[in-house]
Scaffold this motif. Structure first.
Motif, PDB file in Angstrom:
ATOM      1  N   SER A  33       0.832  -1.201   0.000  1.00 40.84           N
ATOM      2  CA  SER A  33       0.000   0.000   0.000  1.00 40.84           C
ATOM      3  C   SER A  33       0.868   1.253   0.000  1.00 40.84           C
ATOM      4  O   SER A  33       0.567   2.225  -0.698  1.00 40.84           O
ATOM      5  CB  SER A  33      -0.917   0.030   1.221  1.00 40.84           C
ATOM      6  N   LEU A  34       1.939   1.242   0.762  1.00 41.12           N
ATOM      7  CA  LEU A  34       2.854   2.386   0.784  1.00 41.12           C
ATOM      8  C   LEU A  34       3.511   2.603  -0.569  1.00 41.12           C
ATOM      9  O   LEU A  34       3.692   3.742  -1.009  1.00 41.12           O
ATOM     10  CB  LEU A  34       3.918   2.199   1.859  1.00 41.12           C
ATOM     11  N   VAL A  35       3.873   1.523  -1.235  1.00 44.70           N
ATOM     12  CA  VAL A  35       4.490   1.643  -2.561  1.00 44.70           C
ATOM     13  C   VAL A  35       3.497   2.242  -3.553  1.00 44.70           C
ATOM     14  O   VAL A  35       3.851   3.128  -4.339  1.00 44.70           O
ATOM     15  CB  VAL A  35       5.002   0.263  -3.039  1.00 44.70           C
ATOM     16  N   VAL A  36       2.255   1.800  -3.518  1.00 49.09           N
ATOM     17  CA  VAL A  36       1.240   2.322  -4.439  1.00 49.09           C
ATOM     18  C   VAL A  36       0.977   3.804  -4.167  1.00 49.09           C
ATOM     19  O   VAL A  36       0.929   4.615  -5.092  1.00 49.09           O
ATOM     20  CB  VAL A  36      -0.065   1.494  -4.330  1.00 49.09           C
ATOM     21  N   VAL A  37       0.829   4.164  -2.911  1.00 48.70           N
ATOM     22  CA  VAL A  37       0.584   5.568  -2.562  1.00 48.70           C
ATOM     23  C   VAL A  37       1.789   6.432  -2.949  1.00 48.70           C
ATOM     24  O   VAL A  37       1.623   7.534  -3.482  1.00 48.70           O
ATOM     25  CB  VAL A  37       0.244   5.707  -1.065  1.00 48.70           C
ATOM     26  N   SER A  38       2.989   5.940  -2.713  1.00 45.67           N
ATOM     27  CA  SER A  38       4.190   6.695  -3.093  1.00 45.67           C
ATOM     28  C   SER A  38       4.260   6.885  -4.605  1.00 45.67           C
ATOM     29  O   SER A  38       4.616   7.974  -5.079  1.00 45.67           O
ATOM     30  CB  SER A  38       5.445   5.981  -2.601  1.00 45.67           C
ATOM     31  N   ALA A  39       3.930   5.864  -5.363  1.00 48.52           N
ATOM     32  CA  ALA A  39       3.938   5.978  -6.823  1.00 48.52           C
ATOM     33  C   ALA A  39       2.902   6.992  -7.299  1.00 48.52           C
ATOM     34  O   ALA A  39       3.166   7.771  -8.220  1.00 48.52           O
ATOM     35  CB  ALA A  39       3.682   4.617  -7.459  1.00 48.52           C
ATOM     36  N   LEU A  40       1.733   7.001  -6.671  1.00 50.97           N
ATOM     37  CA  LEU A  40       0.719   7.994  -7.030  1.00 50.97           C
ATOM     38  C   LEU A  40       1.184   9.414  -6.717  1.00 50.97           C
ATOM     39  O   LEU A  40       0.976  10.338  -7.512  1.00 50.97           O
ATOM     40  CB  LEU A  40      -0.590   7.696  -6.302  1.00 50.97           C
ATOM     41  N   ILE A  41       1.828   9.588  -5.590  1.00 48.81           N
ATOM     42  CA  ILE A  41       2.325  10.914  -5.217  1.00 48.81           C
ATOM     43  C   ILE A  41       3.384  11.378  -6.219  1.00 48.81           C
ATOM     44  O   ILE A  41       3.372  12.532  -6.663  1.00 48.81           O
ATOM     45  CB  ILE A  41       2.869  10.906  -3.776  1.00 48.81           C
ATOM     46  N   VAL A  42       4.295  10.492  -6.596  1.00 46.10           N
ATOM     47  CA  VAL A  42       5.323  10.850  -7.574  1.00 46.10           C
ATOM     48  C   VAL A  42       4.688  11.178  -8.926  1.00 46.10           C
ATOM     49  O   VAL A  42       5.082  12.143  -9.594  1.00 46.10           O
ATOM     50  CB  VAL A  42       6.365   9.716  -7.702  1.00 46.10           C
ATOM     51  N   GLY A  43       3.685  10.415  -9.324  1.00 46.61           N
ATOM     52  CA  GLY A  43       2.996  10.686 -10.590  1.00 46.61           C
ATOM     53  C   GLY A  43       2.288  12.025 -10.587  1.00 46.61           C
ATOM     54  O   GLY A  43       2.334  12.774 -11.573  1.00 46.61           O
ATOM     55  N   VAL A  44       1.644  12.353  -9.485  1.00 44.90           N
ATOM     56  CA  VAL A  44       0.958  13.644  -9.375  1.00 44.90           C
ATOM     57  C   VAL A  44       1.962  14.786  -9.396  1.00 44.90           C
ATOM     58  O   VAL A  44       1.749  15.808 -10.063  1.00 44.90           O
ATOM     59  CB  VAL A  44       0.071  13.687  -8.117  1.00 44.90           C
ATOM     60  N   LEU A  45       3.062  14.637  -8.682  1.00 49.76           N
ATOM     61  CA  LEU A  45       4.088  15.688  -8.677  1.00 49.76           C
ATOM     62  C   LEU A  45       4.700  15.881 -10.065  1.00 49.76           C
ATOM     63  O   LEU A  45       4.955  17.013 -10.485  1.00 49.76           O
ATOM     64  CB  LEU A  45       5.171  15.372  -7.648  1.00 49.76           C
ATOM     65  N   ALA A  46       4.932  14.784 -10.781  1.00 48.18           N
ATOM     66  CA  ALA A  46       5.474  14.891 -12.137  1.00 48.18           C
ATOM     67  C   ALA A  46       4.472  15.573 -13.069  1.00 48.18           C
ATOM     68  O   ALA A  46       4.849  16.383 -13.925  1.00 48.18           O
ATOM     69  CB  ALA A  46       5.846  13.518 -12.673  1.00 48.18           C
ATOM     70  N   LEU A  48       2.190  17.769 -12.125  1.00 49.21           N
ATOM     71  CA  LEU A  48       2.197  19.189 -11.752  1.00 49.21           C
ATOM     72  C   LEU A  48       3.410  19.908 -12.337  1.00 49.21           C
ATOM     73  O   LEU A  48       3.309  21.056 -12.777  1.00 49.21           O
ATOM     74  CB  LEU A  48       2.165  19.347 -10.237  1.00 49.21           C
ATOM     75  N   ALA A  49       4.542  19.246 -12.356  1.00 48.63           N
ATOM     76  CA  ALA A  49       5.741  19.844 -12.959  1.00 48.63           C
ATOM     77  C   ALA A  49       5.533  20.063 -14.455  1.00 48.63           C
ATOM     78  O   ALA A  49       5.961  21.092 -15.006  1.00 48.63           O
ATOM     79  CB  ALA A  49       6.958  18.964 -12.714  1.00 48.63           C
ATOM     80  N   MET A  50       4.866  19.138 -15.129  1.00 52.15           N
ATOM     81  CA  MET A  50       4.579  19.306 -16.554  1.00 52.15           C
ATOM     82  C   MET A  50       3.590  20.444 -16.777  1.00 52.15           C
ATOM     83  O   MET A  50       3.667  21.161 -17.779  1.00 52.15           O
ATOM     84  CB  MET A  50       4.030  18.013 -17.159  1.00 52.15           C
ATOM     85  N   HIS A  51       2.674  20.642 -15.842  1.00 58.37           N
ATOM     86  CA  HIS A  51       1.731  21.758 -15.962  1.00 58.37           C
ATOM     87  C   HIS A  51       2.470  23.098 -15.861  1.00 58.37           C
ATOM     88  O   HIS A  51       2.189  24.031 -16.619  1.00 58.37           O
ATOM     89  CB  HIS A  51       0.642  21.679 -14.896  1.00 58.37           C
ATOM     90  N   VAL A  52       3.398  23.189 -14.928  1.00 60.75           N
ATOM     91  CA  VAL A  52       4.202  24.406 -14.807  1.00 60.75           C
ATOM     92  C   VAL A  52       5.006  24.637 -16.090  1.00 60.75           C
ATOM     93  O   VAL A  52       5.106  25.774 -16.582  1.00 60.75           O
ATOM     94  CB  VAL A  52       5.124  24.330 -13.567  1.00 60.75           C
ATOM     95  N   ALA A  53       5.558  23.568 -16.655  1.00 59.46           N
ATOM     96  CA  ALA A  53       6.296  23.689 -17.913  1.00 59.46           C
ATOM     97  C   ALA A  53       5.373  24.136 -19.044  1.00 59.46           C
ATOM     98  O   ALA A  53       5.782  24.931 -19.911  1.00 59.46           O
ATOM     99  CB  ALA A  53       6.965  22.366 -18.264  1.00 59.46           C
ATOM    100  N   PRO A  94       2.468  15.914 -22.958  1.00 61.75           N
ATOM    101  CA  PRO A  94       2.071  14.648 -22.335  1.00 61.75           C
ATOM    102  C   PRO A  94       2.713  14.520 -20.952  1.00 61.75           C
ATOM    103  O   PRO A  94       3.876  14.861 -20.763  1.00 61.75           O
ATOM    104  CB  PRO A  94       2.601  13.580 -23.294  1.00 61.75           C
ATOM    105  N   ALA A  95       1.917  14.060 -20.005  1.00 57.94           N
ATOM    106  CA  ALA A  95       2.394  13.926 -18.630  1.00 57.94           C
ATOM    107  C   ALA A  95       2.183  12.492 -18.159  1.00 57.94           C
ATOM    108  O   ALA A  95       1.661  11.652 -18.894  1.00 57.94           O
ATOM    109  CB  ALA A  95       1.654  14.897 -17.719  1.00 57.94           C
ATOM    110  N   VAL A  96       2.601  12.237 -16.950  1.00 58.38           N
ATOM    111  CA  VAL A  96       2.458  10.895 -16.380  1.00 58.38           C
ATOM    112  C   VAL A  96       0.987  10.517 -16.276  1.00 58.38           C
ATOM    113  O   VAL A  96       0.588   9.406 -16.598  1.00 58.38           O
ATOM    114  CB  VAL A  96       3.136  10.835 -14.985  1.00 58.38           C
ATOM    115  N   ILE A  97       0.172  11.466 -15.829  1.00 63.66           N
ATOM    116  CA  ILE A  97      -1.268  11.229 -15.689  1.00 63.66           C
ATOM    117  C   ILE A  97      -1.980  12.088 -16.729  1.00 63.66           C
ATOM    118  O   ILE A  97      -2.289  13.246 -16.494  1.00 63.66           O
ATOM    119  CB  ILE A  97      -1.748  11.570 -14.268  1.00 63.66           C
ATOM    120  N   GLY A  98      -2.181  11.557 -17.916  1.00 61.49           N
ATOM    121  CA  GLY A  98      -2.883  12.284 -18.963  1.00 61.49           C
ATOM    122  C   GLY A  98      -2.011  13.265 -19.715  1.00 61.49           C
ATOM    123  O   GLY A  98      -0.816  13.058 -19.894  1.00 61.49           O
ATOM    124  N   GLU A  99      -2.658  14.339 -20.157  1.00 64.68           N
ATOM    125  CA  GLU A  99      -1.965  15.390 -20.902  1.00 64.68           C
ATOM    126  C   GLU A  99      -2.349  16.727 -20.283  1.00 64.68           C
ATOM    127  O   GLU A  99      -3.509  16.950 -19.960  1.00 64.68           O
ATOM    128  CB  GLU A  99      -2.377  15.347 -22.371  1.00 64.68           C
TER     129      GLU A  99
END
Length: 110
Positions: A33-46, A48-53, A94-99
């Motif tokens: 569960s921790l691995v899945v939640v951590s992966a989701l957090i990293v995906g969301v942060l990535a 968000l970084a693409m949105h800023v870009a 294109p981002a980790v979660i959608g575009e």
């Protein structure tokens, strides 16, 4: 008078009471569960970084097109339109979660 368990049910009740190995299963479930939640957090942060870009790229594309320059982004796609003396630039990346996409408007310079 207390009931005496029948001989065929006694081993089954002992098996239900035996908790050996349950800590291992709980630890495995908690870690996964921790691995899945951590992966989701990293995906969301990535994402968000693409949105800023995308926001930065849209602003740069609108400014560049307003002064007559051609803007080529490092990643993604730019579309520009001119209407009423205003340049609208839209960048899609294109981002980790959608575009993600962002738009910017800049006045045309003469």
């Amino acid at each position: 008078m207390p009931s005496i368990p029948s001989p065929d049910r006694a081993p089954m009740r002992q098996a239900w009471r035996n908790e050996q190995g349950s800590v291992t299963i709980e630890a495995a479930l908690a870690l996964s569960s921790l691995v899945v939640v951590s992966a989701l957090i990293v995906g969301v942060l990535a994402t968000l970084a693409m949105h800023v870009a995308a926001v930065n790229g849209a602003g740069a594309a609108a400014r560049a097109h307003a002064i007559g320059e051609v803007y080529v982004p490092a990643r993604g796609q730019v579309t520009t339109t001119e209407q009423g003396g205003l340049i609208t630039a839209t960048v899609s990346i294109p981002a980790v979660i959608g575009e993600v996409s962002a738009s910017a408007v800049f006045p045309v310079e003469n």
